[in-house]
Design a protein around this motif. Structure first.
Motif, short mmCIF file in Angstrom:
data_model
loop_
_atom_site.label_atom_id
_atom_site.label_comp_id
_atom_site.label_asym_id
_atom_site.label_seq_id
_atom_site.Cartn_x
_atom_site.Cartn_y
_atom_site.Cartn_z
N UNK A 213 11.35 -18.60 8.88
CA UNK A 213 12.37 -17.65 9.31
C UNK A 213 11.84 -16.22 9.30
N UNK A 214 11.01 -15.91 8.32
CA UNK A 214 10.46 -14.56 8.23
C UNK A 214 9.20 -14.37 9.07
N UNK A 215 8.71 -15.50 9.64
CA UNK A 215 7.51 -15.46 10.48
C UNK A 215 6.32 -14.85 9.72
N UNK A 216 6.12 -15.35 8.49
CA UNK A 216 5.00 -14.87 7.66
C UNK A 216 4.25 -16.08 7.11
N UNK A 217 3.01 -15.83 6.71
CA UNK A 217 2.24 -16.84 5.99
C UNK A 217 2.93 -17.08 4.65
N UNK A 218 3.06 -18.34 4.22
CA UNK A 218 3.73 -18.61 2.94
C UNK A 218 3.17 -17.80 1.77
N UNK A 219 1.89 -17.45 1.81
CA UNK A 219 1.30 -16.68 0.71
C UNK A 219 1.93 -15.30 0.56
N UNK A 220 2.54 -14.80 1.64
CA UNK A 220 3.24 -13.52 1.54
C UNK A 220 4.46 -13.62 0.62
N UNK A 221 4.93 -14.83 0.41
CA UNK A 221 6.14 -15.04 -0.39
C UNK A 221 5.84 -15.38 -1.84
N UNK A 222 4.57 -15.55 -2.17
CA UNK A 222 4.21 -16.03 -3.51
C UNK A 222 4.67 -15.07 -4.61
N UNK A 223 5.45 -15.56 -5.59
CA UNK A 223 5.73 -14.76 -6.79
C UNK A 223 4.58 -14.94 -7.77
N UNK A 224 4.16 -13.87 -8.40
CA UNK A 224 3.03 -13.96 -9.34
C UNK A 224 3.47 -14.21 -10.77
N UNK A 225 4.76 -14.16 -10.99
CA UNK A 225 5.29 -14.44 -12.32
C UNK A 225 6.80 -14.54 -12.27
N UNK A 226 7.37 -15.28 -13.22
CA UNK A 226 8.82 -15.37 -13.39
C UNK A 226 9.16 -14.87 -14.78
N UNK A 227 10.21 -14.07 -14.88
CA UNK A 227 10.67 -13.53 -16.15
C UNK A 227 12.16 -13.87 -16.25
N UNK B 296 0.83 -1.21 0.00
CA UNK B 296 0.00 0.00 0.00
C UNK B 296 0.86 1.26 0.00
N UNK B 297 1.90 1.25 0.82
CA UNK B 297 2.82 2.40 0.91
C UNK B 297 3.54 2.65 -0.41
N UNK B 298 3.92 1.56 -1.10
CA UNK B 298 4.69 1.67 -2.34
C UNK B 298 3.79 1.74 -3.59
N UNK B 299 2.47 1.66 -3.41
CA UNK B 299 1.52 1.65 -4.54
C UNK B 299 1.77 0.45 -5.46
N UNK B 300 2.04 -0.68 -4.84
CA UNK B 300 2.29 -1.93 -5.56
C UNK B 300 1.02 -2.77 -5.59
N UNK B 301 0.75 -3.38 -6.74
CA UNK B 301 -0.31 -4.38 -6.83
C UNK B 301 0.23 -5.66 -6.21
N UNK B 302 -0.28 -6.08 -5.05
CA UNK B 302 0.30 -7.24 -4.37
C UNK B 302 0.08 -8.55 -5.11
N UNK B 303 -0.74 -8.53 -6.15
CA UNK B 303 -0.97 -9.72 -6.96
C UNK B 303 -0.16 -9.71 -8.25
N UNK B 304 0.76 -8.74 -8.35
CA UNK B 304 1.61 -8.67 -9.54
C UNK B 304 3.05 -8.37 -9.14
N UNK B 305 3.61 -9.28 -8.35
CA UNK B 305 5.02 -9.21 -7.98
C UNK B 305 5.75 -10.24 -8.83
N UNK B 306 6.55 -9.75 -9.78
CA UNK B 306 7.21 -10.60 -10.76
C UNK B 306 8.70 -10.64 -10.44
#
Length: 271
Positions: free
Chosen positions: A137-151, A100-110
């Motif tokens: 190690x990061x103490x987060x839900x695995x979904x926080x780590x999901x990449x939405x695409x690989x390039x 939200x702070x960075x104006x990032x679409x959290x479903x489009x982290x490539x």
């Protein structure tokens, strides 16, 4: 634009990675609530360096297309697996946490990577959920780590007959033989591996084109949407394939391959 340099230090290591972030500002004159994709860039360098030719210049192209970008200068030899993978997980989690702070679409982290950086990006794509220690190690839900695409640009993928052996020796050190098969990423693809864009040159005599083909085949077998471009001309490590990423001795300008960045931008827009 918000430009920051963030330190990434993971548990149990001495090395500190650097995350260079380029986040475009919103404007009240346009759409002040706009969110954009972000491309996390992992430069290549055989896990012995991170190449300038595959870093900021690529980020600038994505910025020009209206995307955010970040360049991860991850730890390389003498640090070994899984240090860089953990650093990349931290970077993705940080960006999504602050979306939200960075104006990032959290479903489009490539996650983008070139050569050995492509191996790191692809490793993240296949291991982000499979390797439970990353979320623990990061103490987060695995979904926080999901990449939405690989390039992936001319990526190191396989540790088999078509391997770039030096990358695996730098990555694995004394555990090279122990972990070599596990690091052959065409064998690690699962339904959790994200949509992927790959490009390679057929004559690549450093990282053979079979690396991209093997990864494409593994993705395709699981019906994961995948786009693969193989150029019939050009060598390894082209970057943008233009003068912007030309090597100091003039290497790397290949007009026939310059279309990859436009094709990748179109692919991201349709994710």
């Amino acid at each position: 634009m918000q430009y920051q340099v963030l330190d990434i230090k993971v548990k149990g290591t001495e090395e500190t990675a650097k995350l260079y972030t380029y986040f475009l500002d919103n404007s009240k004159e346009m759409d002040e609530n706009r969110t954009r994709p972000v491309i996390v860039i992992c430069p290549g360098g055989a896990y012995g360096m991170t190449s300038d030719r595959e870093a900021e210049a690529i980020a600038m192209k994505f910025l020009g297309a209206g995307f955010h970008a970040a360049v991860l200068r991850y730890s390389v030899f003498p640090e070994h697996y899984p240090v860089a993978l953990r650093q990349l997980a931290y970077a993705v989690a940080h960006i999504r946490e602050h979306a939200k702070e960075y104006h990032v679409d959290p479903n489009k982290i490539i996650v983008q990577g070139s050569s050995a950086g492509g191996h790191l990006a692809a490793s993240y794509g296949v291991f982000w959920k499979k390797k439970a220690f990353l979320a623990e190690e990061l103490k987060v839900d695995p979904e926080m780590l999901r990449p939405n695409g690989l390039l992936l640009s001319y990526p190191v993928i396989t540790s088999g007959p078509k391997a770039h052996r030096g990358s695996f020796e730098n990555l694995l050190g004394d555990r090279c033989e122990e972990l070599l098969e596990e690091m052959s990423l065409e064998n690690q693809v699962s339904e959790d591996t994200p949509k992927t864009f790959l490009w390679h040159t057929a004559p690549d005599d450093v990282v053979p084109v079979e690396n991209s083909i093997l990864f494409f085949q593994a993705l395709h077998a699981l019906s994961i949407p995948t786009e693969l471009h193989i150029y019939p001309i050009g060598g390894h490590g082209l970057g943008l394939a233009d003068k912007e990423t030309m090597g100091s001795e003039g290497y790397g300008v290949q007009e026939e391959c310059q279309s990859w960045i436009r094709l990748a931008i179109d692919w991201i827009r349709h994710l």
